[in-house]
Design a protein around this motif. Structure first.
Motif: not given
Lengths: 203, 160
Positions: A4, A7-8, A11-12, A15, B70, B74
């Motif tokens: 997890k 994955r986070t 994702e950051m 982005l 995410g 952030l």
């Protein structure tokens, strides 16, 4: 748990990477976009020839740490930190009164944003938003190149945009230093002295 | 979780849009914190261009419910960093002048012009809580992620 977290983080990062790509493209397409390589906050003026304008001998002026000289007709002082010529209110008011703007010899330049300019600016002042030079300078530069006196101002107080723009005119656009003056008192002082402002845009 | 996600997304979207429209003004506000070096200029200029897009894309991610963890993580980090910077700048103004702490106002670069800083810090504290909640929540209600997970196997979509 580790999966997890991984994955986070992914994702950051994704982005942020997307924001870099989209942001740079959008900035390029934006008429109000900034130039990534330009220093908008440079304050050191070195005219061509390599001599610093802050050097009193080279500029022909006497640098002074005191405020305005007692002679109000000559209230110009050299800012030793920046090398720029700082003009007092009386000098600015006299220039506006004595020389018609249409003459083209004296040019006032408002370095503030669109909204502030439209709310009220010194009569006849050109608008050159310091952060949107690409949009305003193509039309303004020919006038500035012919001018004998260029007075750059912004809000006054803590506003430094007039100094930044004056520096940029010399360092980035090749204007000579001698005709350029910065009116540090700005719109705040102009209004406080009861002088008129013109709303909207100049024809 | 749905309300927290949507509220945070919408608020951050309203912060992002004016900064994207006027990057020059935002650049000025970033510089006023005197945190980033001005030489070379590329760093502070890049931050002024990219940061609002992180806010906008993160907002859309939260609203649509995609890569929401995410985005929320952030935003939690960014909001904490922004709030700390605002507090430091405020304390500098407070120690230098005669103003009461809650009378201090300036353009914090939040896309809303000049704001009273006490109110801004409280608002940010609320947003940090929303972001932290969105970060740890397991709810997938009304998210694109959950719609994608429910796609019918019979229609031929891969299910793993």
């Amino acid at each position: 748990m580790k999966k997890k977290l991984g994955r986070t983080c992914a994702e950051m990062l994704g982005l942020c990477a997307a924001a870099v790509v989209v942001g740079l493209v959008a900035n390029t397409l934006n008429a109000n976009g900034i130039s990534i390589g330009k220093n908008y906050f440079s304050l050191r003026v070195v005219p061509s020839g390599g001599t610093s304008a802050a050097d009193p001998e080279s500029s022909g002026r006497t640098g002074s740490e005191s405020p305005w000289p007692e002679d109000p007709e000559n209230c110009i002082r050299l800012d030793e930190e920046t090398g720029l010529q700082m003009a007092c209110f009386q000098f600015v008011a006299d220039q506006l009164d004595l020389l018609p703007y249409s003459d083209g010899f004296v040019v006032f330049v408002d370095a503030r944003d669109d909204e502030s300019y439209a709310e009220g600016h010194l009569p006849g002042a050109l608008h050159v938003d310091h952060y949107k030079q690409g949009r305003y300078l193509p039309d303004a530069l020919p006038l500035l190149q012919e001018a004998g006196v260029i007075i750059v101002y912004c809000s006054g107080g803590d506003c430094e945009d007039s100094k930044f723009l004056a520096t940029s005119l010399v360092m980035d656009h090749g204007l000579p230093l001698e005709p350029i003056y910065v009116y540090a008192g700005g719109v705040e002082e102009w209004k406080a002295k009861g002088k008129p402002l013109r709303e909207g845009v100049e024809p | 979780m749905l309300l927290a996600r949507l509220l945070l997304g919408v608020v951050m979207l309203t912060y992002a849009v004016p900064k994207i429209a006027e990057p020059g003004l935002f650049l000025k506000e970033v510089r006023n914190y005197h945190i980033l070096p001005e030489e070379p200029p590329q760093l502070v200029n890049l931050v002024a261009v990219v940061l609002p897009w992180i806010e906008l894309l993160g907002s859309l991610a939260l609203i649509l419910g995609v890569i929401r963890r995410g985005a929320a993580t952030l935003f939690t980090g960014l909001l904490i960093a922004f709030t700390v910077a605002i507090v430091i700048r405020t304390m500098g103004i407070y120690s230098a002048g005669d103003l009461a702490l809650c009378d201090i106002k300036f353009d914090c670069g939040c896309g809303k012009g000049e704001v009273y800083i006490c109110k801004k810090v409280l608002t940010n504290a609320g947003l940090i809580l929303l972001a932290a909640y969105a970060m740890i929540s397991r709810s997938t209600r009304l998210t694109l992620e959950s719609l994608w997970a429910k796609r019918p196997a019979a229609a031929g979509f891969p299910t793993s």
